[in-house]
Design an enzyme around this catalytic site. Structure first.
Site, short mmCIF file in Angstrom:
data_model
loop_
_atom_site.label_atom_id
_atom_site.label_comp_id
_atom_site.label_asym_id
_atom_site.label_seq_id
_atom_site.Cartn_x
_atom_site.Cartn_y
_atom_site.Cartn_z
N SER A 1 0.87 -1.19 0.00
CA SER A 1 0.00 0.00 0.00
C SER A 1 0.90 1.23 0.00
CB SER A 1 -0.85 0.01 1.27
OG SER A 1 -1.50 1.26 1.45
N TYR B 1 -1.80 0.03 10.89
CA TYR B 1 -2.02 -0.40 9.50
C TYR B 1 -0.76 -0.06 8.68
CZ TYR B 1 -3.76 -0.89 4.75
OH TYR B 1 -3.90 -1.27 3.42
P1 NDP Z 1 -11.62 -5.79 0.52
O1 NDP Z 1 -12.11 -5.63 1.89
O2 NDP Z 1 -12.53 -5.50 -0.61
O3 NDP Z 1 -11.02 -7.26 0.33
C1 NDP Z 1 -10.24 -7.86 1.33
C2 NDP Z 1 -10.08 -9.35 1.00
O4 NDP Z 1 -9.25 -9.94 2.00
C3 NDP Z 1 -11.41 -10.09 1.02
O5 NDP Z 1 -11.46 -10.96 -0.09
C4 NDP Z 1 -11.37 -10.87 2.32
O6 NDP Z 1 -12.04 -12.13 2.14
C5 NDP Z 1 -9.86 -11.12 2.48
N1 NDP Z 1 -9.52 -11.33 3.89
C6 NDP Z 1 -9.61 -10.43 4.90
N2 NDP Z 1 -9.29 -11.00 6.07
C7 NDP Z 1 -8.99 -12.30 5.78
C8 NDP Z 1 -8.59 -13.41 6.59
N3 NDP Z 1 -8.44 -13.31 7.92
N4 NDP Z 1 -8.38 -14.60 5.98
C9 NDP Z 1 -8.53 -14.73 4.65
N5 NDP Z 1 -8.90 -13.72 3.84
C10 NDP Z 1 -9.14 -12.52 4.41
O7 NDP Z 1 -10.31 -4.85 0.41
P2 NDP Z 1 -9.27 -4.55 -0.78
O8 NDP Z 1 -9.56 -5.33 -1.98
O9 NDP Z 1 -9.16 -3.10 -0.86
O10 NDP Z 1 -7.93 -5.08 -0.07
C11 NDP Z 1 -7.08 -6.05 -0.64
C12 NDP Z 1 -5.64 -5.71 -0.27
O11 NDP Z 1 -5.29 -4.45 -0.83
C13 NDP Z 1 -5.39 -5.59 1.22
O12 NDP Z 1 -4.13 -6.18 1.52
C14 NDP Z 1 -5.33 -4.08 1.46
O13 NDP Z 1 -4.56 -3.75 2.57
C15 NDP Z 1 -4.69 -3.64 0.16
N6 NDP Z 1 -4.88 -2.24 -0.20
C16 NDP Z 1 -6.13 -1.69 -0.30
C17 NDP Z 1 -6.29 -0.36 -0.64
C18 NDP Z 1 -7.61 0.32 -0.68
O14 NDP Z 1 -7.65 1.57 -0.60
N7 NDP Z 1 -8.71 -0.38 -0.82
C19 NDP Z 1 -5.10 0.46 -0.99
C20 NDP Z 1 -3.85 -0.22 -0.85
C21 NDP Z 1 -3.76 -1.52 -0.50
P3 NDP Z 1 -13.02 -12.82 3.20
O15 NDP Z 1 -13.63 -11.74 4.03
O16 NDP Z 1 -14.00 -13.59 2.35
O17 NDP Z 1 -12.11 -13.71 3.96
C1 8X3 Z 2 -5.15 1.55 1.75
C2 8X3 Z 2 -4.90 2.98 1.39
O1 8X3 Z 2 -4.59 5.32 2.39
O2 8X3 Z 2 -6.37 3.95 3.32
O3 8X3 Z 2 -3.97 0.87 1.97
O4 8X3 Z 2 -4.07 3.45 3.80
S1 8X3 Z 2 -4.98 3.94 2.81
#
Ligand code: NDP
Ligand code: 8X3
Length: 251
Positions: free
Chosen positions: A139, A152
């Site tokens: 991220s 985080y």
């Molecule tokens: P979502 O919440 O849409 O997706 C998160 C995914 O992670 C879900 O599929 C969830 O599946 C899975 N997950 C969460 N906890 C667990 C667990 N304990 N075991 C297995 N699977 C798990 O978020 P994003 O798509 O945005 O996030 C995906 C990645 O991208 C993360 O690592 C996040 O930190 C990163 N990210 C996101 C950003 C944003 O602004 N959205 C920016 C930068 C990075 P389920 O609940 O079915 O288990």
């Molecule tokens: C997700 C982006 O700016 O919410 O990693 O941390 S931010």
């Protein structure tokens, strides 16, 4: 040429789900992971007319479950070419002194330790074949700490350090390791961070955030480069975002 196999964690939502659809378009067979079985079934049913799909339901926090799930893969899915370590979330947005310990545990256990468990289960077969590609979803929070982001941000700084460590240690084995680090992406991320509170609805208002498909395209770009190229580290923002704290909003 035989079709590649990718294992995607967090494939039930957001970036992971979009990556599954992007990879299916390009004929990459899929192992979809997550805890929400209905979503895994739904996505698998939609993609099965394009590629072979297997789903694994496990919580990446649970070491035993994680190893058992990966060991349970049928023969045809055992040889994983691409690992997308994507599962993760932010839990809470509080000054460090007010932080909730169970939120801290969740972020370190899922974003950091979960990524390590999944990688530990898959790296040996990549080493045996002397090939593979691991993409860790970090991220912008792994590059820059922002107010109330404390734990985080720490978890994503750890993801970046682990990625760099993997790239060094796996270098003799011909395994590519990449970090894809997005800024704000419109997914279920904020719903999880704010535990369903209406505050989540405001996060993506007044500007066009990155969409999960935008990140999925960059992930596909990284995994589709020729053998001699490794896209080591990508930082991507939407145009409205200049840094973690500077976002041009029109409200
Ligand atoms: P979502 O919440 O849409 O997706 C998160 C995914 O992670 C879900 O599929 C969830 O599946 C899975 N997950 C969460 N906890 C667990 C667990 N304990 N075991 C297995 N699977 C798990 O978020 P994003 O798509 O945005 O996030 C995906 C990645 O991208 C993360 O690592 C996040 O930190 C990163 N990210 C996101 C950003 C944003 O602004 N959205 C920016 C930068 C990075 P389920 O609940 O079915 O288990
Ligand atoms: C997700 C982006 O700016 O919410 O990693 O941390 S931010």
């Amino acid at each position: 040429m035989t079709q590649k196999i990718a294992l995607i964690t967090g494939a039930t939502s957001g970036i992971g789900r979009a990556t599954a659809y992007e990879f299916a378009k390009h004929g990459i067979n899929l192992i979809l992971c997550g805890r929400r079985q209905e979503r895994l079934d739904e996505i698998a049913a939609e993609l099965r007319n394009q590629v072979a799909v297997h789903s694994l339901n496990f919580d990446v926090r649970n070491k035993e479950e994680t190893f058992k799930a990966i060991e349970s893969l049928p023969n045809t899915f055992q040889s994983i070419d691409i690992l997308i370590n994507n599962a993760g979330n932010a839990h809470g947005l509080d000054p460090i002194q007010d932080g909730d310990i169970s939120d801290w545990d969740a972020m370190m256990d899922i974003n950091v330790k979960g990524l390590l468990y999944v990688s530990k289960a898959i790296m040996p077969q990549m080493i045996e074949r002397q090939s593979g590609h691991i993409i860790n979803i970090g991220s912008s929070a792994g590059k820059e700490v922002y107010p109330k982001g404390n734990v985080y941000c720490a978890s994503k700084h750890a993801v970046l350090a682990i990625t760099e460590g993997m790239r060094i240690d796996l270098n003799p084995h011909g395994i590519k390791v990449s970090a894809i680090n997005p800024g704000l992406v419109e997914t279920e991320f904020s719903k999880v961070r704010f535990k369903g509170d209406a505050k989540a609805d405001d996060v993506y208002k007044g500007y066009k955030a990155l969409q999960p498909e935008d990140v999925a395209e960059v992930i596909y770009f990284a995994i589709s480069r020729p053998a001699h190229i490794n896209i080591a580290d990508v930082l991507m923002f939407c145009t409205a975002q200049a840094s973690s704290t500077i976002v041009k909003k029109e409200l």
